[in-house]
Design a protein around this motif. Structure first.
Motif, PDB file in Angstrom:
ATOM      1  N   LEU A 236      58.745   5.989  98.825  1.00  0.00           N
ATOM      2  CA  LEU A 236      58.265   5.824 100.193  1.00  0.00           C
ATOM      3  C   LEU A 236      59.188   4.879 100.967  1.00  0.00           C
ATOM      4  O   LEU A 236      59.554   5.149 102.122  1.00  0.00           O
ATOM      5  CB  LEU A 236      56.834   5.271 100.167  1.00  0.00           C
ATOM      6  N   ALA A 237      59.603   3.796 100.324  1.00  0.00           N
ATOM      7  CA  ALA A 237      60.490   2.834 100.972  1.00  0.00           C
ATOM      8  C   ALA A 237      61.874   3.427 101.221  1.00  0.00           C
ATOM      9  O   ALA A 237      62.474   3.228 102.298  1.00  0.00           O
ATOM     10  CB  ALA A 237      60.609   1.580 100.110  1.00  0.00           C
ATOM     11  N   ILE A 238      62.404   4.141 100.255  1.00  0.00           N
ATOM     12  CA  ILE A 238      63.729   4.767 100.419  1.00  0.00           C
ATOM     13  C   ILE A 238      63.705   5.781 101.555  1.00  0.00           C
ATOM     14  O   ILE A 238      64.617   5.816 102.397  1.00  0.00           O
ATOM     15  CB  ILE A 238      64.175   5.432  99.099  1.00  0.00           C
ATOM     16  N   ASN A 239      62.667   6.590 101.612  1.00  0.00           N
ATOM     17  CA  ASN A 239      62.571   7.598 102.672  1.00  0.00           C
ATOM     18  C   ASN A 239      62.416   6.967 104.047  1.00  0.00           C
ATOM     19  O   ASN A 239      63.011   7.436 105.028  1.00  0.00           O
ATOM     20  CB  ASN A 239      61.397   8.543 102.390  1.00  0.00           C
ATOM     21  N   ALA A 240      61.620   5.902 104.139  1.00  0.00           N
ATOM     22  CA  ALA A 240      61.448   5.218 105.422  1.00  0.00           C
ATOM     23  C   ALA A 240      62.781   4.632 105.898  1.00  0.00           C
ATOM     24  O   ALA A 240      63.133   4.720 107.083  1.00  0.00           O
ATOM     25  CB  ALA A 240      60.396   4.116 105.292  1.00  0.00           C
ATOM     26  N   THR A 241      63.518   4.030 104.978  1.00  0.00           N
ATOM     27  CA  THR A 241      64.818   3.451 105.311  1.00  0.00           C
ATOM     28  C   THR A 241      65.782   4.533 105.797  1.00  0.00           C
ATOM     29  O   THR A 241      66.522   4.339 106.773  1.00  0.00           O
ATOM     30  CB  THR A 241      65.410   2.744 104.075  1.00  0.00           C
ATOM     31  N   LYS A 242      65.765   5.662 105.130  1.00  0.00           N
ATOM     32  CA  LYS A 242      66.647   6.775 105.495  1.00  0.00           C
ATOM     33  C   LYS A 242      66.323   7.311 106.877  1.00  0.00           C
ATOM     34  O   LYS A 242      67.219   7.573 107.688  1.00  0.00           O
ATOM     35  CB  LYS A 242      66.537   7.887 104.447  1.00  0.00           C
ATOM     36  N   VAL A 243      65.039   7.478 107.170  1.00  0.00           N
ATOM     37  CA  VAL A 243      64.618   7.998 108.473  1.00  0.00           C
ATOM     38  C   VAL A 243      65.108   7.098 109.603  1.00  0.00           C
ATOM     39  O   VAL A 243      65.566   7.571 110.648  1.00  0.00           O
ATOM     40  CB  VAL A 243      63.082   8.147 108.525  1.00  0.00           C
ATOM     41  N   LEU A 244      65.041   5.790 109.401  1.00  0.00           N
ATOM     42  CA  LEU A 244      65.448   4.849 110.443  1.00  0.00           C
ATOM     43  C   LEU A 244      66.963   4.648 110.483  1.00  0.00           C
ATOM     44  O   LEU A 244      67.473   4.011 111.408  1.00  0.00           O
ATOM     45  CB  LEU A 244      64.754   3.505 110.240  1.00  0.00           C
ATOM     46  N   GLY A 245      67.686   5.160 109.496  1.00  0.00           N
ATOM     47  CA  GLY A 245      69.138   5.045 109.489  1.00  0.00           C
ATOM     48  C   GLY A 245      69.652   3.677 109.101  1.00  0.00           C
ATOM     49  O   GLY A 245      70.785   3.319 109.420  1.00  0.00           O
ATOM     50  N   LEU A 246      68.845   2.911 108.386  1.00  0.00           N
ATOM     51  CA  LEU A 246      69.228   1.547 108.015  1.00  0.00           C
ATOM     52  C   LEU A 246      70.059   1.522 106.737  1.00  0.00           C
ATOM     53  O   LEU A 246      69.772   2.234 105.773  1.00  0.00           O
ATOM     54  CB  LEU A 246      67.985   0.685 107.819  1.00  0.00           C
ATOM     55  N   ASP A 247      71.098   0.686 106.718  1.00  0.00           N
ATOM     56  CA  ASP A 247      71.857   0.429 105.497  1.00  0.00           C
ATOM     57  C   ASP A 247      71.082  -0.513 104.579  1.00  0.00           C
ATOM     58  O   ASP A 247      71.125  -0.387 103.361  1.00  0.00           O
ATOM     59  CB  ASP A 247      73.209  -0.212 105.819  1.00  0.00           C
ATOM     60  N   ILE A 248      70.413  -1.482 105.191  1.00  0.00           N
ATOM     61  CA  ILE A 248      69.655  -2.496 104.463  1.00  0.00           C
ATOM     62  C   ILE A 248      68.272  -2.586 105.091  1.00  0.00           C
ATOM     63  O   ILE A 248      68.137  -2.613 106.315  1.00  0.00           O
ATOM     64  CB  ILE A 248      70.342  -3.875 104.546  1.00  0.00           C
ATOM     65  N   ALA A 249      67.247  -2.640 104.253  1.00  0.00           N
ATOM     66  CA  ALA A 249      65.891  -2.724 104.798  1.00  0.00           C
ATOM     67  C   ALA A 249      64.951  -3.398 103.809  1.00  0.00           C
ATOM     68  O   ALA A 249      65.145  -3.333 102.593  1.00  0.00           O
ATOM     69  CB  ALA A 249      65.355  -1.329 105.135  1.00  0.00           C
TER      70      ALA A 249
ATOM     71  N   GLN B  24      69.448   2.596  97.800  1.00  0.00           N
ATOM     72  CA  GLN B  24      69.079   2.278  96.425  1.00  0.00           C
ATOM     73  C   GLN B  24      68.029   1.164  96.376  1.00  0.00           C
ATOM     74  O   GLN B  24      68.065   0.226  97.180  1.00  0.00           O
ATOM     75  CB  GLN B  24      70.308   1.842  95.632  1.00  0.00           C
ATOM     76  N   PHE B  25      67.131   1.284  95.433  1.00  0.00           N
ATOM     77  CA  PHE B  25      66.102   0.270  95.221  1.00  0.00           C
ATOM     78  C   PHE B  25      66.734  -1.000  94.655  1.00  0.00           C
ATOM     79  O   PHE B  25      67.470  -0.959  93.670  1.00  0.00           O
ATOM     80  CB  PHE B  25      65.047   0.811  94.258  1.00  0.00           C
ATOM     81  N   VAL B  26      66.452  -2.126  95.294  1.00  0.00           N
ATOM     82  CA  VAL B  26      66.998  -3.414  94.868  1.00  0.00           C
ATOM     83  C   VAL B  26      65.961  -4.227  94.101  1.00  0.00           C
ATOM     84  O   VAL B  26      66.214  -4.736  93.008  1.00  0.00           O
ATOM     85  CB  VAL B  26      67.504  -4.230  96.078  1.00  0.00           C
ATOM     86  N   GLY B  27      64.786  -4.373  94.673  1.00  0.00           N
ATOM     87  CA  GLY B  27      63.769  -5.194  94.042  1.00  0.00           C
ATOM     88  C   GLY B  27      62.455  -5.113  94.795  1.00  0.00           C
ATOM     89  O   GLY B  27      62.373  -4.551  95.888  1.00  0.00           O
ATOM     90  N   CYS B  28      61.436  -5.677  94.183  1.00  0.00           N
ATOM     91  CA  CYS B  28      60.105  -5.667  94.767  1.00  0.00           C
ATOM     92  C   CYS B  28      59.423  -6.994  94.487  1.00  0.00           C
ATOM     93  O   CYS B  28      59.629  -7.595  93.424  1.00  0.00           O
ATOM     94  CB  CYS B  28      59.276  -4.521  94.172  1.00  0.00           C
TER      95      CYS B  28
END
Length: 306
Positions: free
Chosen positions: A237-250, A201-205
């Motif tokens: 783009l950020a959500i997809n990158a995080t998902k690809v790397l398998g990160l819970d937090i990024a 989920q998007f937190v902030g920018c």
């Protein structure tokens, strides 16, 4: 349900101590007890257990229900080594596998590009094949050398011409590198977007800009933070990158390539800092949302006891 017990190692500077207190309070409301400030650097592994010495007893960390490690500035090779071992037994946020990928710039870029996510063009070559770097330089005209395991812009060097490359190579040979990782220099406006993602989920920018006359946006390299709105394309783009790397937090760093007229992922940080008290005064107000999402994540991932 019996109470769950988790270990936590969260940075204490720049407001981290306040963040930790808020998180512990919210976790306690869910009957999750937190053992804070567990630095694996001070742990001992023996006979199938990872032992952490406390005042009154020795704690077997492998008996915890989850471990949350969130302290980039004080990592040691020993601590990371035990992180890997402990994650074989109990859940982690982030998992060691995802953490390891995000710590390596080449593996991050390689995996992102294989999954169709735009990054800077890159090359990895053997340390003995320095002639390849000269060929790359002639083709790209400008490139950036990056240590694969660095952070905060440390060691990142822009190479503008073949003479600068020839001066850099002897230095790199002296520090006994196994390989060279370089990226094509991207024509951008010396600002970036830092997108925080937790649990998909998007937190902030917020934005970062390089100091006058410089090109690195990292705060540790002289860059500064400013308020900046993200659009849907950047967030996805950020959500997809995080998902690809398998990160819970990024924390995903994104820039706009002015030549190709597209956004690209520059780096992915597995331990993105919370907004500091000074940054909160500027208007960065995502800390509470980030805490709530992390608490939800811990609650879901901690081992259940019936």
């Amino acid at each position: 349900m019996a109470k769950r017990n988790i270990g936590m190692w969260l940075y204490q500077n720049s407001g981290g101590d306040v963040i930790q207190k808020k998180m512990i309070k919210k976790l306690k409301e869910r009957e999750i007890e937190v053992l804070p400030n567990i630095n694996l650097k001070d742990a001992l592994a023996k006979n199938g257990h990872i032992i952490y010495e406390m005042k009154n007893k020795n704690l077997k960390l492998d008996k915890l229900d989850l471990f949350f490690s969130y302290n980039a500035g004080e990592q040691t090779p020993y601590q990371v080594y035990l992180y890997k071992a402990l994650n074989r037994i109990i859940p982690m946020i982030n998992s060691y596998e995802a953490f390891e990928i995000s710590e390596d710039k080449f593996h991050t870029s390689f995996l992102l590009r294989k999954n169709g996510i735009r990054t800077a063009d890159y090359k990895l070559c053997n340390k003995d094949d320095t002639y390849r770097l000269q060929n790359i330089m002639q083709k790209w005209e400008k490139m950036v050398y990056k240590p694969v395991d660095g952070w905060g812009g440390i060691g990142v060097t822009k190479i503008d011409n073949i003479e600068a490359l020839n001066m850099l190579i002897p230095f790199l040979n002296q520090i006994n590198l196994k390989h060279f990782y370089v990226e094509k220099y991207v024509d951008y406006d010396n600002t970036d977007y830092r997108i925080d993602i937790v649990d998909g989920q998007f937190v902030g920018c917020y934005g970062r800009k390089a100091a006058t006359g410089h090109w690195k946006t990292n705060v540790t390299s002289g860059g500064s933070v400013f308020l900046r709105e993200a659009n849907d394309e950047i967030v996805n783009l950020a959500i997809n990158a995080t998902k690809v790397l398998g990160l819970d937090i990024a924390g995903v760093d994104i820039i706009f390539d002015r030549k190709k007229e597209e956004y690209i992922v520059l780096e992915v940080n597995g331990i993105p800092a919370f907004a500091t008290p000074e940054q909160e005064k500027l208007g960065l107000n995502f800390n509470d949302k980030k805490i709530d999402l992390i608490v939800d994540l811990i609650d879901r991932k901690a081992l259940k006891k019936g």
